[in-house]
Design a protein around this motif. Structure first.
Motif, PDB file in Angstrom:
ATOM      1  N   PHE A  96     -25.823  43.470  10.437  1.00  0.00           N
ATOM      2  CA  PHE A  96     -25.136  42.632   9.432  1.00  0.00           C
ATOM      3  C   PHE A  96     -24.887  43.401   8.134  1.00  0.00           C
ATOM      4  O   PHE A  96     -23.818  43.293   7.538  1.00  0.00           O
ATOM      5  CB  PHE A  96     -25.973  41.394   9.079  1.00  0.00           C
ATOM      6  N   ARG A 131     -40.902  40.110  16.120  1.00  0.00           N
ATOM      7  CA  ARG A 131     -40.040  39.409  15.143  1.00  0.00           C
ATOM      8  C   ARG A 131     -39.502  40.368  14.068  1.00  0.00           C
ATOM      9  O   ARG A 131     -38.327  40.341  13.729  1.00  0.00           O
ATOM     10  CB  ARG A 131     -40.848  38.259  14.509  1.00  0.00           C
ATOM     11  N   ARG A 171     -38.353  34.695   1.653  1.00  0.00           N
ATOM     12  CA  ARG A 171     -39.477  35.608   1.374  1.00  0.00           C
ATOM     13  C   ARG A 171     -40.473  34.996   0.383  1.00  0.00           C
ATOM     14  O   ARG A 171     -41.649  35.358   0.384  1.00  0.00           O
ATOM     15  CB  ARG A 171     -38.942  36.953   0.836  1.00  0.00           C
ATOM     16  N   HIS A 188     -29.578  29.665   5.849  1.00  0.00           N
ATOM     17  CA  HIS A 188     -29.327  31.092   5.592  1.00  0.00           C
ATOM     18  C   HIS A 188     -28.431  31.699   6.676  1.00  0.00           C
ATOM     19  O   HIS A 188     -27.392  32.301   6.381  1.00  0.00           O
ATOM     20  CB  HIS A 188     -30.675  31.818   5.538  1.00  0.00           C
ATOM     21  N   SER A 189     -28.828  31.534   7.935  1.00  0.00           N
ATOM     22  CA  SER A 189     -28.082  32.218   8.998  1.00  0.00           C
ATOM     23  C   SER A 189     -26.674  31.628   9.165  1.00  0.00           C
ATOM     24  O   SER A 189     -25.710  32.371   9.374  1.00  0.00           O
ATOM     25  CB  SER A 189     -28.857  32.209  10.314  1.00  0.00           C
ATOM     26  N   HIS A 218     -30.362  42.640  10.950  1.00  0.00           N
ATOM     27  CA  HIS A 218     -29.870  42.914   9.592  1.00  0.00           C
ATOM     28  C   HIS A 218     -29.292  44.319   9.486  1.00  0.00           C
ATOM     29  O   HIS A 218     -28.420  44.569   8.646  1.00  0.00           O
ATOM     30  CB  HIS A 218     -30.965  42.651   8.543  1.00  0.00           C
ATOM     31  N   GLY A 273     -32.178  34.358   1.341  1.00  0.00           N
ATOM     32  CA  GLY A 273     -33.095  35.361   1.907  1.00  0.00           C
ATOM     33  C   GLY A 273     -34.293  35.548   0.977  1.00  0.00           C
ATOM     34  O   GLY A 273     -35.439  35.636   1.424  1.00  0.00           O
ATOM     35  N   ALA A 330     -24.469  32.762   6.293  1.00  0.00           N
ATOM     36  CA  ALA A 330     -24.204  34.203   6.415  1.00  0.00           C
ATOM     37  C   ALA A 330     -23.053  34.449   7.398  1.00  0.00           C
ATOM     38  O   ALA A 330     -22.122  35.203   7.119  1.00  0.00           O
ATOM     39  CB  ALA A 330     -25.468  34.928   6.876  1.00  0.00           C
ATOM     40  N   PHE A 331     -23.120  33.775   8.541  1.00  0.00           N
ATOM     41  CA  PHE A 331     -22.093  34.000   9.570  1.00  0.00           C
ATOM     42  C   PHE A 331     -20.759  33.365   9.188  1.00  0.00           C
ATOM     43  O   PHE A 331     -19.709  33.968   9.356  1.00  0.00           O
ATOM     44  CB  PHE A 331     -22.553  33.394  10.915  1.00  0.00           C
ATOM     45  N   TYR A 367     -39.378  25.741   5.912  1.00  0.00           N
ATOM     46  CA  TYR A 367     -38.921  27.119   6.120  1.00  0.00           C
ATOM     47  C   TYR A 367     -37.775  27.159   7.138  1.00  0.00           C
ATOM     48  O   TYR A 367     -36.753  27.801   6.916  1.00  0.00           O
ATOM     49  CB  TYR A 367     -40.104  27.975   6.613  1.00  0.00           C
TER      50      TYR A 367
HETATM   51  C1  HEM Z   1     -28.143  39.903   1.883  1.00  0.00           C
HETATM   52  C2  HEM Z   1     -29.420  39.940   2.020  1.00  0.00           C
HETATM   53  C3  HEM Z   1     -30.221  39.204   3.065  1.00  0.00           C
HETATM   54  C4  HEM Z   1     -31.531  38.921   2.965  1.00  0.00           C
HETATM   55  C5  HEM Z   1     -32.423  39.247   1.772  1.00  0.00           C
HETATM   56  C6  HEM Z   1     -31.939  38.263   4.177  1.00  0.00           C
HETATM   57  C7  HEM Z   1     -33.222  37.819   4.456  1.00  0.00           C
HETATM   58  C8  HEM Z   1     -33.623  37.175   5.604  1.00  0.00           C
HETATM   59  C9  HEM Z   1     -34.950  36.701   5.868  1.00  0.00           C
HETATM   60  C10 HEM Z   1     -36.123  36.816   4.915  1.00  0.00           C
HETATM   61  C11 HEM Z   1     -34.949  36.144   7.103  1.00  0.00           C
HETATM   62  C12 HEM Z   1     -36.121  35.461   7.801  1.00  0.00           C
HETATM   63  C13 HEM Z   1     -36.989  36.455   8.500  1.00  0.00           C
HETATM   64  C14 HEM Z   1     -38.077  35.821   9.314  1.00  0.00           C
HETATM   65  O1  HEM Z   1     -38.133  34.585   9.487  1.00  0.00           O
HETATM   66  O2  HEM Z   1     -38.914  36.585   9.826  1.00  0.00           O
HETATM   67  C15 HEM Z   1     -33.620  36.274   7.636  1.00  0.00           C
HETATM   68  C16 HEM Z   1     -33.227  35.831   8.883  1.00  0.00           C
HETATM   69  C17 HEM Z   1     -31.953  35.895   9.350  1.00  0.00           C
HETATM   70  N1  HEM Z   1     -30.842  36.363   8.670  1.00  0.00           N
HETATM   71 FE1  HEM Z   1     -30.855  37.242   6.834  1.00  0.00          FE
HETATM   72  N2  HEM Z   1     -30.852  38.152   5.003  1.00  0.00           N
HETATM   73  C18 HEM Z   1     -29.770  38.707   4.357  1.00  0.00           C
HETATM   74  C19 HEM Z   1     -28.494  38.786   4.849  1.00  0.00           C
HETATM   75  C20 HEM Z   1     -28.088  38.285   6.061  1.00  0.00           C
HETATM   76  C21 HEM Z   1     -26.742  38.395   6.561  1.00  0.00           C
HETATM   77  C22 HEM Z   1     -25.582  39.066   5.837  1.00  0.00           C
HETATM   78  C23 HEM Z   1     -26.734  37.789   7.790  1.00  0.00           C
HETATM   79  C24 HEM Z   1     -25.599  37.599   8.771  1.00  0.00           C
HETATM   80  C25 HEM Z   1     -24.371  37.990   8.610  1.00  0.00           C
HETATM   81  C26 HEM Z   1     -28.066  37.282   8.034  1.00  0.00           C
HETATM   82  C27 HEM Z   1     -28.463  36.590   9.166  1.00  0.00           C
HETATM   83  C28 HEM Z   1     -29.752  36.233   9.478  1.00  0.00           C
HETATM   84  C29 HEM Z   1     -30.162  35.654  10.745  1.00  0.00           C
HETATM   85  C30 HEM Z   1     -29.249  35.335  11.924  1.00  0.00           C
HETATM   86  C31 HEM Z   1     -31.541  35.447  10.660  1.00  0.00           C
HETATM   87  C32 HEM Z   1     -32.444  34.897  11.747  1.00  0.00           C
HETATM   88  C33 HEM Z   1     -32.358  33.417  11.802  1.00  0.00           C
HETATM   89  C34 HEM Z   1     -33.273  32.841  12.860  1.00  0.00           C
HETATM   90  O3  HEM Z   1     -34.195  33.491  13.352  1.00  0.00           O
HETATM   91  O4  HEM Z   1     -33.027  31.677  13.175  1.00  0.00           O
HETATM   92  N3  HEM Z   1     -28.849  37.606   6.967  1.00  0.00           N
HETATM   93  N4  HEM Z   1     -32.822  36.886   6.703  1.00  0.00           N
END
Ligand code: HEM
Length: 396
Positions: A320, A309, A34, A53-54, A317, A30, A57-58, A46
């Motif tokens: 989550f 978005r 950023r 990331h996603s 989040h 994450g 996470a899952f 990106y």
């Molecule tokens: C722990 C700290 C976390 C940070 C700092 C973080 C940060 C981010 C960032 C920066 C994005 C992209 C935003 C964008 O493109 O506009 C993102 C997308 C996403 N995150 Fe996280 N995240 C975190 C935790 C999680 C967790 C725990 C989950 C799921 C259990 C998760 C699932 C997702 C999903 C599904 C997306 C969107 C993916 C997509 O659009 O294809 N994130 N996250």
């Protein structure tokens, strides 16, 4: 419950630690996402990091944490060796998947490894489905959780055929992704902790038997709220009304469900450690906020805003990190996998500051309240703060 044994407890604690390491990888990626606002690393796309990331996470964080809990609560001694092996197969898939997504995005290796994870996860789901250690009143909730997990997989499975039919740019493609997300975070992520709470109450000698209508209303509402994910297609008003109805059904069912937990607790002393109490309170508050926002988002006038978005990212989040994460750590603390103390409390405070700060910045920017000069810097700072907070948690 299966008879308590020290080796099983140690194995489950180790599995939970692996889940936490994947949570750190999630948070670190994450931060990486950023950082793109400041520097494009060239060799890494990106979208590839976003997929990594996603997925991690899952599947690395939430799925592994639930695996550890299920292992400890329901797997009988005779199935321990099988569950251990399955867990490590899942980790090979997780690590490989993350590397493959970074290297090539959605391509042969990442698809093969995520399919490997899916197959192993379905084996896990089907074995849990049949276990006699699950209390009869918990079984429908656990089976619904597992069904939601397996149903979610239909989404990614349709992506290949859609791409082959040159339908990447049709509405069906994002709808398949939303299908996956919906049945994960509105189904599996919520129903599994409910089943866990039910089983724990029963194991403590309490009676927990929610009436059937609560179960049906909850499941009906959960399935129906998929329509909320389709409102950006500007469907007729009747679809908005149906989506709002489903959301209301789920909200009402949730209130009554909480009542059944409250009644099961009453009459006997119930000692929840203070850290767990705070975490449960946060998870419940965030859950009811999410349920209410889901209904509000059905107003046709708000479709544009809710498809923004930043709002989508903040909402997801919010579930989550505001619902699932505190619920999982409350349970982990109850099991002794997360130590309480000044360090853990400071770590949670830091995490909460980063999380709430990041949410505020995203919402502020989406609503155009005023321009935020250092928007990217603030979002990066929020992500780094969350990472540091999670890294400092004292996991045993
Ligand atoms: C722990 C700290 C976390 C940070 C700092 C973080 C940060 C981010 C960032 C920066 C994005 C992209 C935003 C964008 O493109 O506009 C993102 C997308 C996403 N995150 Fe996280 N995240 C975190 C935790 C999680 C967790 C725990 C989950 C799921 C259990 C998760 C699932 C997702 C999903 C599904 C997306 C969107 C993916 C997509 O659009 O294809 N994130 N996250």
């Amino acid at each position: 419950m299966n008879s308590a044994s020290a080796p099983m407890e140690r194995t489950a604690a180790r599995q939970f630690r692996v889940a936490w390491l994947f949570l750190l990888l999630t948070a670190a990626s994450g931060v990486g996402l950023r950082l793109f606002a400041f520097h494009d690393p060239g060799g890494l796309a990106y979208s590839h990091l976003l997929h990594g990331h996603s997925h991690i996470a899952f599947l690395g964080w939430v799925f592994n944490a639930f695996f550890a809990l299920a292992f400890r609560l329901w797997f009988p001694a005779g199935r321990v060796a099988f569950a251990r092996r399955l867990f490590w197969i899942l980790q090979i898939a997780n690590v490989g998947m993350f590397a493959a997504f970074l290297a090539q995005g959605y391509a042969a290796a990442s698809i093969a490894l995520s399919t490997m994870h899916m197959v192993a996860a379905v084996v896990f789901a089907l074995s849990l489905w049949r276990l006699p250690t699950v209390a009869p009143s918990v079984r429908p909730w656990l089976r619904a959780a597992l069904a939601a997990f397996m149903l979610s997989a239909v989404g990614p499975l349709t992506l290949g055929p859609l791409a082959a039919l040159d339908l990447r740019n049709s509405a069906l493609y994002p709808l398949s992704v939303y299908w996956y997300l919906h049945f994960q975070y509105n189904g599996w992520f919520i129903l599994f902790p409910i089943a866990w709470v039910g089983q724990t109450l029963i194991d403590q000698g309490r009676t927990w038997q929610p009436p059937r209508w609560i179960f049906l209303a909850f499941i009906g509402g959960m399935a129906g709220t998929f329509l909320v994910s389709a409102l950006w297609l500007r469907p007729p008003a009747s679809v908005h009304a149906l989506a709002a109805l489903a959301g209301t059904l789920q909200l009402v069912a949730s209130v009554f469900l909480l009542g059944t937990v409250g009644r099961a607790r009453s009459g006997k002393t119930f000692s929840l450690p203070s850290l767990a109490r705070v975490l449960v309170l946060i998870a419940l508050t965030a859950f009811f906020l999410k349920a209410a926002l889901q209904i509000v988002a059905c107003l046709p006038a708000l479709v544009e805003l809710s498809s923004h978005r930043y709002i989508t990212i903040a909402f997801m989040h919010g579930v989550f990190l505001g619902v699932v994460l505190p619920a999982v750590f409350a349970i982990a603390h109850g099991r002794g996998w997360l130590a309480d103390g000044p360090r853990t409390r400071m770590a949670f405070s830091l995490f909460a500051t980063g999380f709430l700060g990041g949410q505020y910045v995203l919402i502020h920017a989406a609503l155009n309240w005023s321009s935020i000069p250092a928007l990217s810097g603030l979002l990066l700072a929020a992500a780094i703060t969350q990472f540091i907070g999670l890294a400092f948690l004292k996991i045993r």
